[in-house]
Design an enzyme around this catalytic site. Structure first.
Site, mmCIF file in Angstrom:
data_model
loop_
_atom_site.group_PDB
_atom_site.id
_atom_site.type_symbol
_atom_site.label_atom_id
_atom_site.label_comp_id
_atom_site.label_asym_id
_atom_site.label_seq_id
_atom_site.Cartn_x
_atom_site.Cartn_y
_atom_site.Cartn_z
ATOM 1 C CG ASP A 271 -1.816 1.226 1.272
ATOM 2 O OD1 ASP A 271 -1.890 1.929 0.251
ATOM 3 O OD2 ASP A 271 -2.449 1.462 2.323
ATOM 4 C CE LYS A 278 -0.256 3.830 3.347
ATOM 5 N NZ LYS A 278 -1.100 4.477 4.362
ATOM 6 C CG ASP A 289 -2.433 -2.380 3.817
ATOM 7 O OD1 ASP A 289 -2.995 -2.516 4.916
ATOM 8 O OD2 ASP A 289 -2.807 -1.570 2.948
ATOM 9 C CG ASP A 348 -3.101 5.858 1.996
ATOM 10 O OD1 ASP A 348 -2.952 4.635 1.788
ATOM 11 O OD2 ASP A 348 -2.484 6.495 2.865
ATOM 12 C CD GLU A 350 -5.325 0.721 0.636
ATOM 13 O OE1 GLU A 350 -5.346 1.932 0.930
ATOM 14 O OE2 GLU A 350 -4.902 -0.152 1.406
ATOM 15 N NE ARG A 352 -11.844 3.468 4.000
ATOM 16 C CZ ARG A 352 -11.781 4.432 4.906
ATOM 17 N NH1 ARG A 352 -12.769 5.310 5.012
ATOM 18 N NH2 ARG A 352 -10.760 4.533 5.731
#
Ligand code: BES
Ligand code: MN
Ligand code: ZN
Length: 495
Positions: A271, A278, A289, A348, A350, A352
């Site tokens: 991620d 990030k 992740d 970010d 992502e 969900r």
């Protein structure tokens, strides 16, 4: 490691190392007394001299001659107020950590008769935790070092118990399978993201089906997901050179009419944040992740070894979140498989986005329950730290069952609300919802987002952002929440 039960007294079993428990005060367990008698009162002498206090998780190892054992490992089991399962686990961890670093190739572990004062805790629970902690402590991840640290020598363990009947045998198998499941979860989590990508994860699922006859694996590719309308999930992999995969593993140990318990894992193999990239510091840890997915794999492997009479379906939404010219932009609107539209304000958020389509997909299994697992929000670490997993549910009985499982398994969760009052935070000017709710209550708004896709079944969401791995010097996957999941699934047997 070969682990077996024996109901013989300690002096009747030869071993490189004898492991005994000593409390801070009060009566010693039978096995410790028997060992002390065979040692001519040596343990009592050490205790009296103050060299062996019984302080929780303290250890002392020393050699002996002309005895059935070459060395003794004494572990402190603490005072009267220390007798919780969690503290019992601390003592086991200290003992087995020392045992692993010793030269002993085989050991006799007598700790199952150390009392724990939680009323519903039995010898079987202790035997189970011994099995689990043995596997847990032997874990190594050395595949990427050119010079391998020597593997632990310990190859055979005898667990002293009051009997060797089915109940205790099953308890041992349960514990060993849980520990091995944790170790699979750690292997998957620790594997670097240039190796562990969605396609590799799918291969691991196919390997699981090959190794365990009771597991069936199916993998959907992007074309098939597109056809199902999983545009939300696919928006996450859009910027990556690695195609997304939907991985389905089924275990059917129950009757064909028994509705399955479904696990859904967030499998973001890396991620970066995507276009909402990030900050650089610690970004490597975003290889973890896929911790939700990894725990689903671990739980399925454990279930495949235990073979309980239930049906379990596992679904992993695997994708890589990367920025590129084909990546999803902040402001993009996608139509999820459910038909609901989502304005993606932050790429970010992502997790969900992949989970919502997986949660819609699992309706086809007519689930008894659905539990999703995800390293979903940094906010969950702010709320609960690294001690507890965040729990959210639309069903009080399910929430209580998971909470109890976490207590029993020493792998705790704490419930947070998903009240309707929070839902307006997800209102969008342009779509049915937006994928972020602002800084406040970040874990709750994430769970509220998911709740819009889980109305048709009993559902719980576990946010494992704070519990799936350790940072810093001991960086590595924790294997959580496999113990919780295995305990929870087993608590559904015969229900
Ligand atoms: N995978 C992260 C959550 C995360 C961050 C877990 C750090 C563990 C440690 C997730 O995809 C994410 O980036 N969440 C955002 C959501 C925000 C953009 C609403 C977060 O928590 O900052
Ligand atoms: Mn993210
Ligand atoms: Zn993420």
């Amino acid at each position: 490691m070969n682990v077996t039960l024996s109901s013989k007294t300690p002096d009747a079993i030869k071993a490189d190392c004898l492991v005994v428990g000593v409390p801070e005060k009060g009566q010693w367990p039978d096995s410790t007394q028997q060992a002390d008698a065979a040692l001519g009162g040596l343990l009592a002498e050490l205790h009296k001299a103050g060299d062996m206090t019984g302080k929780l998780a303290s250890t002392l190892m020393f050699p002996v001659s002309d005895k059935p054992w070459d060395r003794i490992l004494v572990v402190g089991t603490g005072g009267d107020s220390d007798r919780s399962p969690a503290n019992y686990r601390k003592a086991l961890t200290a003992a087995f950590s020392q045992l692993k670093d010793s030269n002993a190739r085989n050991a006799l572990v007598t700790l199952a008769d150390t009392s724990t004062n939680t009323t519903d805790w039995t010898e079987a629970d202790r035997v189970s935790l011994i099995g689990r902690t043995l596997e847990d402590q032997m874990y190594r991840f050395t595949g990427f070092k050119s010079e391998k640290a020597p593997a632990p020598k310990l190859a055979k363990v005898t667990v002293a118990a009051s009997g060797t009947g089915k109940a205790l045998k099953d308890a041992l198998i349960l514990g060993l399978a849980t520990g091995r499941g944790m170790n699979l979860t750690r292997d998957l989590g620790n594997t670097p993201p240039n190796v562990c990508h969605p396609t590799w994860l799918a291969e691991q699922a196919e390997k699981m089906a090959k190794d365990h006859e009771v597991i069936k694996t199916e993998v959907l590719d992007e074309k098939q997901m597109k056809k199902l309308g999983m545009n939300s999930l696919l928006s996450v992999s859009a910027g990556s050179a690695q195609p997304a995969k939907l991985i389905i593993m089924e275990y059917r140990g129950g009757k064909s009419k028994d509705k399955p318990h479904v696990l859904v894992g967030k499998g973001i193999t890396f991620d970066s944040g995507g276009i909402s990239i990030k900050p650089g510091e610690g970004m490597d840890e975003m290889k973890y992740d896929m911790g939700g997915a990894a725990s689903v794999f671990g739980a399925m492997q454990a279930i495949a070894e235990i073979k309980p009479a239930i049906n379990v379906v596992a679904v992993v939404a695997a994708a890589e979140n990367m920025p590129s010219g084909t990546a999803t932009r902040p402001g993009d609107i996608v139509t999820s498989m459910s038909g609901q539209t989502i304005e993606i304000l932050n790429t970010d958020a992502e997790g969900r986005l992949v989970l919502c389509d997986a949660l819609t997909y699992v309706k086809r299994f007519e689930p008894a329950t659905v539990v999703d697992l995800a390293t979903l929000t940094g906010a969950c670490i702010i709320a609960l730290g690294h001690q507890a997993t965040g729990l959210f549910s639309n069903d009080d009985a399910l929430a209580e069952q998971l909470t109890a499982a976490g207590e029993r398994a020493c792998d705790r969760v704490w419930r947070l609300p998903i009240w309707d009052e929070y839902q307006p935070l997800l209102d969008s000017n342009f779509a049915d919802m937006q994928n972020i709710g602002g800084r406040a209550a970040g874990s709750i708004t994430a769970a509220c987002f998911l709740s819009r896709f889980t109305k048709d079944y009993r559902w719980a969401h576990l946010d494992i952002a704070g519990t799936a791995w350790h940072s810093g010097k001991t960086k590595g996957s924790s294997g959580r929440p496999v113990p919780l999941l295995v305990d929870y699934l087993m608590s559904n047997v015969g229900k």
